[in-house]
Write a protein that holds these residues in place. Structure first.
Motif, PDB file in Angstrom:
ATOM      1  N   SER A 112       0.060   4.801  -0.162  1.00  0.00           N
ATOM      2  CA  SER A 112       1.169   3.873   0.070  1.00  0.00           C
ATOM      3  C   SER A 112       0.662   2.441   0.209  1.00  0.00           C
ATOM      4  CB  SER A 112       1.931   4.279   1.336  1.00  0.00           C
ATOM      5  OG  SER A 112       2.501   5.556   1.196  1.00  0.00           O
ATOM      6  N   ASP A 156      -0.250   1.055  -3.193  1.00  0.00           N
ATOM      7  CA  ASP A 156       0.991   0.721  -3.901  1.00  0.00           C
ATOM      8  C   ASP A 156       1.563  -0.593  -3.371  1.00  0.00           C
ATOM      9  OD1 ASP A 156       0.821   3.000  -5.432  1.00  0.00           O
ATOM     10  OD2 ASP A 156       2.191   4.170  -4.173  1.00  0.00           O
ATOM     11  N   HIS A 157       1.482  -0.787  -2.072  1.00  0.00           N
ATOM     12  CA  HIS A 157       1.961  -2.020  -1.440  1.00  0.00           C
ATOM     13  C   HIS A 157       1.180  -3.232  -1.954  1.00  0.00           C
ATOM     14  CE1 HIS A 157       2.946  -4.916   1.738  1.00  0.00           C
ATOM     15  NE2 HIS A 157       1.653  -5.045   1.951  1.00  0.00           N
ATOM     16  N   THR A 174      -0.286  -3.552  -4.823  1.00  0.00           N
ATOM     17  CA  THR A 174       0.032  -3.802  -6.229  1.00  0.00           C
ATOM     18  C   THR A 174       1.432  -4.353  -6.418  1.00  0.00           C
ATOM     19  OG1 THR A 174      -1.427  -1.978  -6.885  1.00  0.00           O
ATOM     20  CG2 THR A 174       0.182  -2.730  -8.515  1.00  0.00           C
ATOM     21  N   VAL A 175       2.411  -3.710  -5.802  1.00  0.00           N
ATOM     22  CA  VAL A 175       3.816  -4.037  -6.068  1.00  0.00           C
ATOM     23  C   VAL A 175       4.304  -5.228  -5.248  1.00  0.00           C
ATOM     24  CG1 VAL A 175       6.181  -3.151  -6.004  1.00  0.00           C
ATOM     25  CG2 VAL A 175       4.305  -1.647  -6.692  1.00  0.00           C
ATOM     26  N   GLU A 176       4.049  -5.185  -3.940  1.00  0.00           N
ATOM     27  CA  GLU A 176       4.630  -6.197  -3.065  1.00  0.00           C
ATOM     28  C   GLU A 176       3.754  -7.437  -2.915  1.00  0.00           C
ATOM     29  OE1 GLU A 176       6.327  -4.797   0.561  1.00  0.00           O
ATOM     30  OE2 GLU A 176       6.691  -2.792  -0.243  1.00  0.00           O
ATOM     31  N   ARG A 177       2.433  -7.247  -2.930  1.00  0.00           N
ATOM     32  CA  ARG A 177       1.556  -8.408  -2.765  1.00  0.00           C
ATOM     33  C   ARG A 177       1.005  -8.922  -4.080  1.00  0.00           C
ATOM     34  NH1 ARG A 177      -2.449  -7.024   2.128  1.00  0.00           N
ATOM     35  NH2 ARG A 177      -3.492  -8.825   1.205  1.00  0.00           N
ATOM     36  N   ASP A 197       4.223  -0.274   8.810  1.00  0.00           N
ATOM     37  CA  ASP A 197       5.033   0.666   8.046  1.00  0.00           C
ATOM     38  C   ASP A 197       5.553   1.822   8.906  1.00  0.00           C
ATOM     39  OD1 ASP A 197       6.006   1.138   5.339  1.00  0.00           O
ATOM     40  OD2 ASP A 197       4.782   2.953   5.344  1.00  0.00           O
TER      41      ASP A 197
END
Length: 313
Positions: A13, A16-17, A19-22, A98
């Motif tokens: 998770s 993924d954070h 890559t996607v959010e930051r 989280d």
């Protein structure tokens, strides 16, 4: 429920954070993945499989193990230990935010102190030998010459140059006042001038080298620098080229991805350039980062003084 998340799930998770959010780069995410895999293996050896079970003692022991090494794993440099511990701290901070865990056991753990490491720079003679090494009778040699001239002539990172397209340099070979636009870390833009040697090498590559390299290639590519298959030259291939040409030039000094960038900065300061000008050319956010190069030039002055002054020793 907080406190019962298995470690691999939280790590996944977190990545993924990143890559996607930051919007972290693939290179950055890969580094975090390696460091956290090492962390997970270490915890598993201690019987820890859930993040909530990790204690400050576990994190401290992990840092110490990286620093000292063992029979199976060599010790890491302080900078590498600090990087791995930073990844661990980020993971635990994410887990708390989280809701995967209640506490952050890494808060009070500090990385080992590392001494200031001076950048490696080639001498001017070494740089000239390196720039003369490529075989200009071949397309690959023309490409390598253009890439080396741009690396040394602009202080660009290898990643910045292999990311360029032909359209990005279309004005450079026709307009002597045109500059090169580069995008550094965090997509921060900077404009750098390009000297006559780099322009000439770039023109030779575009006119004689690149078309020959692309003959028979399937499809087309906008990439400025391409490999023998007609695809964009990778950072790893460019770095391998740098080492190969250094070997051809008879250079035995350690060569790294930033060698030409360090040499660019050091030689500018040796030539009297203002440190803030060099800061802008390198794209450093803080002048403190650039000032480390002044330590290199002071060391050079000391060596010359000791060798040349009759009463220095």
């Amino acid at each position: 429920m907080a406190g019962q998340e298995a470690l691999p799930r939280v790590v996944g998770s977190f990545l993924d954070h990143l890559t996607v959010e930051r919007g972290a780069s693939a290179h950055t995410v890969a580094g975090y993945r390696r460091d956290l895999a090492r962390y997970a293996d270490f915890l598993a050896e201690r019987g820890v499989t859930e993040l909530s079970a990790v204690t400050e003692a576990d994190v401290t022991a992990f840092s110490a193990a990286l620093h000292t090494g063992d029979a199976e794993r060599p010790a890491l440099a302080p900078s590498s230990v600090a990087r791995a511990l930073s990844a661990v701290k980020s993971l635990h901070r994410f887990a708390v935010e989280d809701g995967a865990t209640l506490d952050n056991p890494a808060t009070g753990v500090s990385p080992p102190k590392s001494g200031r490491r001076l950048p490696k720079a080639l001498s001017l003679d070494q740089v000239q030998a390196l720039l003369a090494a490529p075989d200009l009778d071949t397309p690959i040699g023309l490409r390598d010459a253009a890439l080396l001239e741009l690396l040394y002539g602009t202080g660009a990172r290898i990643t910045e140059l292999v990311s360029l397209d032909v359209d990005d340099v279309s004005l450079l070979t026709h307009d002597p006042d045109a500059a090169l636009r580069l995008f550094g870390k965090g997509r921060k833009e900077r404009i750098v001038p390009v000297g006559s040697y780099a322009r000439a090498a770039l023109d030779a590559w575009l006119v004689r080298g690149r078309p020959a390299m692309l003959e028979g290639a399937r499809g087309s590519t906008p990439a400025l620098f391409v490999n023998t298959r007609g695809a964009r030259l990778s950072r790893q291939s460019a770095w391998a080229m740098l080492r190969e040409q250094a070997e051809r030039a008879g250079i035995t000094a350690e060569i790294g991805p930033h060698t030409m960038r360090h040499s660019f900065a050091t030689h500018l300061l040796d030539g009297g350039a203002d440190v803030r000008v060099v800061q802008e050319l390198l794209g450093h956010a803080s002048v403190a980062t650039t000032q480390i190069y002044t330590l290199v030039t002071v060391e050079h002055l000391r060596e010359v003084f000791l060798a040349a002054h009759p009463r220095a020793r």
